[in-house]
Design an enzyme around this catalytic site. Structure first.
Site, short mmCIF file in Angstrom:
data_model
loop_
_atom_site.label_atom_id
_atom_site.label_comp_id
_atom_site.label_asym_id
_atom_site.label_seq_id
_atom_site.Cartn_x
_atom_site.Cartn_y
_atom_site.Cartn_z
N TRP A 103 0.83 -1.22 0.00
CA TRP A 103 0.00 0.00 0.00
C TRP A 103 0.85 1.25 0.00
CZ3 TRP A 103 -4.27 -0.51 -2.20
CH2 TRP A 103 -5.00 -1.70 -2.09
N ASP A 173 -1.93 6.79 6.18
CA ASP A 173 -3.00 5.93 5.68
C ASP A 173 -3.35 4.95 6.80
OD1 ASP A 173 -4.60 4.03 4.48
OD2 ASP A 173 -3.23 3.59 2.82
N LYS A 197 -13.14 -1.30 6.30
CA LYS A 197 -12.53 -2.23 7.25
C LYS A 197 -13.11 -1.96 8.65
CE LYS A 197 -8.97 -1.86 3.93
NZ LYS A 197 -9.13 -3.05 3.19
C1 LIG Z 1 -3.82 0.30 3.81
C2 LIG Z 1 -4.68 0.45 2.61
N1 LIG Z 1 -4.59 1.57 1.88
C3 LIG Z 1 -5.35 1.77 0.77
C4 LIG Z 1 -6.24 0.83 0.34
C5 LIG Z 1 -7.04 1.08 -0.90
O1 LIG Z 1 -8.38 1.29 -0.52
P1 LIG Z 1 -9.54 1.48 -1.59
O2 LIG Z 1 -9.83 0.14 -2.16
O3 LIG Z 1 -10.65 2.04 -0.77
O4 LIG Z 1 -9.05 2.43 -2.60
C6 LIG Z 1 -6.38 -0.35 1.07
C7 LIG Z 1 -7.35 -1.37 0.61
O5 LIG Z 1 -7.43 -2.45 1.11
C8 LIG Z 1 -5.59 -0.54 2.22
O6 LIG Z 1 -5.69 -1.67 2.94
#
Ligand SMILES: Cc1ncc(COP(=O)(O)O)c(C=O)c1O
Ligand SMILES: Cc1ncc(COP(=O)(O)O)c(C=O)c1O
Lengths: 361, 361
Positions: A103, A173, A197
């Site tokens: 991520w 994040d 989540k």
């Molecule tokens: C830590 C983290 N950041 C970003 C995201 C991306 O999220 P989204 O699918 O809402 O764009 C996720 C998705 O699982 C994630 O776990």
């Protein structure tokens, strides 16, 4: 009779049964008004009260200081990977990023499309099994901000400390660990999290931003991506995702009823100790993460004999333990044990893992 | 007992009772799987089947040709005001826009931030009560596209014809009239619509785009705003708004059950004739729109004696006729009579309006 399984999905993830039941009860007729919450004008008095209450409950839970705005946005956390540079850094600036896994890398890749990124530290040398200590970070003197991923949902590594970056805004994040325990919001410039989540259904992003960081968006930032526009309009510049926002509000009330984030921290600590404790006690399963960087929310593990993966997953499914398959990029297993996944679910998982080991070990 | 009112909200708008009932029934346990549709991984077999079926049902309803992609996006129709220029026009190009009212103007304003816009025609000279005929349009020879607003939700004017623009891609905002009757998709380069009127709950945008228009996004277009990225990933580059998408799918099935868009057209024609017919038959109420440009979905009207507005709205509310207040920018009344608002609702409204006239006229 409603059957309910144990759901270890990484997201969209399990929601508290009580919350789903309330949503179900009032789905056709919200508070005797004769219509669904989904059918209400977002500008009407009923809905704006729901929206404001959700914000206040989140403020209470996280003790958000008054000089922070809370935004309810769309586009997922992935859209923030672009929105953050578009709002916080000029074309001629650079930002520091910490690479801790998949991520973090996605955030880096997207930010690099908009301005210079300095990867100030990477977990690569640790095989992404540990987080480099701050003494190893090469921070810039003049970065627009420092970005890190508080919890790597796929890798299963989590910061158990908050970086010290002086006056430079700290951006994080927290998609997969927000609300899992108390945090000191005042240490951050910006916190963002996709809802699916620990907050609610997908289609919603919660963003907490220190007010002095608003108003610096680039001239080429789409209006809908401009934090100041959202802040000035209470996240209703246009039609917000009303149902997800409402459901997030129900979750916040549920969290308060559980005793707030101190109480959640206690339960979450018990949950992760139960699962890691068992994994560490056997040679049959393995989690490679440096103990102090182990995620409380996402626990990847492997069967030492990978040939058993398939039958493990089949039997887990048959026993009502769902979504244990690891992310397609890493394989193995992963148990996501967010707030809505109770100690009973983790106990059931450990019991199953023990029985499976006994049978196949 | 569930009480249900007649809901004339412009959006988020009324949903079919049958659809809400199905969502309610399966909210805790979708098809016996033991979890809510909101708790499912968007990449799992169950959810991807729901998503694909929704797309196929929409294709069936609108007879979408094979060389068009259907995208399920976030950010509202307002985000499209930026996404369209970012995906379809280079910095040195221009686009033609038709100004028919408040929503067209918002689209123009945002597009102008990204490249040159030529307002090829404006309804201003008609006080926005009529749509300028194509003979009055000053189209560019080399526009990247021509954009128009098929139905002005606030003004209550609707195109009852499709512009002829030769080889130039025709782009249209159908947020408030999509699925109200059949349309010939093949005449368009791109059709977009916020879901919260005729498609489902808010937090979802449906976009239909001719394949040859994909892949032209500017280098500075955020990845999440790039249509090709969405198309290449079946609208699952990241986590989509799973519940809204699912509910849209239920609406599409409901529309098929009603007999599809030809059947909806018949009912919608009856509904609008009933309401406009009554308004035109009395001096007590008034709708100023040129008859052939009158919207079938959003019917603004005024009480000739504005002092009665307040009591009209109070009595309507007391009679279970909700959200009849006109948009804050224009005042008066507005009845939004989307697909989920039945002939019975329109009849109840007309009956109420008649009784009110009798009492106060
Ligand atoms: C830590 C983290 N950041 C970003 C995201 C991306 O999220 P989204 O699918 O809402 O764009 C996720 C998705 O699982 C994630 O776990
Ligand atoms: C015709 C039209 N276009 C665009 C919009 C903006 O939609 P959203 O609120 O989803 O951004 C609306 C909202 O009512 C609309 O009616």
């Amino acid at each position: 009779m409603t059957k309910r399984v144990y759901n270890f999905c990484a997201g969209p993830a399990a929601l508290p049964l009580e919350v789903l039941q309330q949503a179900q009860t009032e789905l056709l007729d919200w508070h005797g008004k004769g219509l669904s919450i989904m059918e209400m004008s977002h500008r009407g008095a009923d809905y704006t009260a729901v929206a404001a209450e959700a914000e206040q409950d989140l403020r209470d839970l996280l003790l958000i200081p008054n000089n922070y705005k809370v935004l309810f946005l769309q586009g997922g956390a992935s859209q923030q990977f672009a929105q953050i540079p578009l709002n916080l850094m000029r074309h001629d600036q650079k930002a520091d990023y910490i690479d801790t896994g998949i991520w973090a890398k996605k955030a880096i890749e997207e930010a690099s499309r908009f301005a210079a990124v300095n990867v100030a530290a990477t977990a690569k040398d640790y095989n992404y099994f540990a987080i480099p200590g701050q003494n190893e970070w090469q921070l810039s003197q003049d970065a627009a901000y420092v970005h890190y991923t508080a919890n790597e949902t796929i890798g299963g590594v989590e910061f158990d400390w908050i970086p010290e970056v002086g006056d430079i805004p700290l951006v994080t994040d927290m998609s997969s660990n927000i609300l899992s325990q108390p945090i000191d919001v005042s240490k951050f410039g910006l916190i963002y999290a996709g809802a699916q989540k620990n907050i609610g259904p997908s289609g919603l992003v919660v963003l907490i931003i220190r007010e002095d960081l608003l108003g610096n968006a680039r001239s080429d930032c789409p209006t809908m991506l401009n934090y100041k526009v959202a802040a000035d309009n209470d996240s209703m510049y246009n039609t917000p995702p009303t149902f997800s926002w409402y459901l997030a509000g129900l979750i916040f009330k549920w969290l308060k009823k559980q005793g707030g984030l101190e109480a959640m921290k206690k339960i979450n600590e018990q949950k992760k100790e139960l699962l890691y404790g068992y994994i560490d006690s056997t040679e049959f399963y393995n989690n490679p993460i440096n103990p102090s960087n182990r995620s409380w929310m996402n626990i990847p593990f492997r069967l030492i004999d990978e040939r058993l993966d398939k039958v493990f997953l089949e039997k887990a499914d048959a026993n009502g333990l769902l979504n244990l398959k690891g992310h397609r990029t890493v394989g193995g297993m992963r148990a996501s044990i967010y707030n809505a996944v109770g100690l009973d679910a983790v106990q059931a998982l450990v019991d199953f893992m023990k029985a499976f080991e006994k049978e196949h070990g």
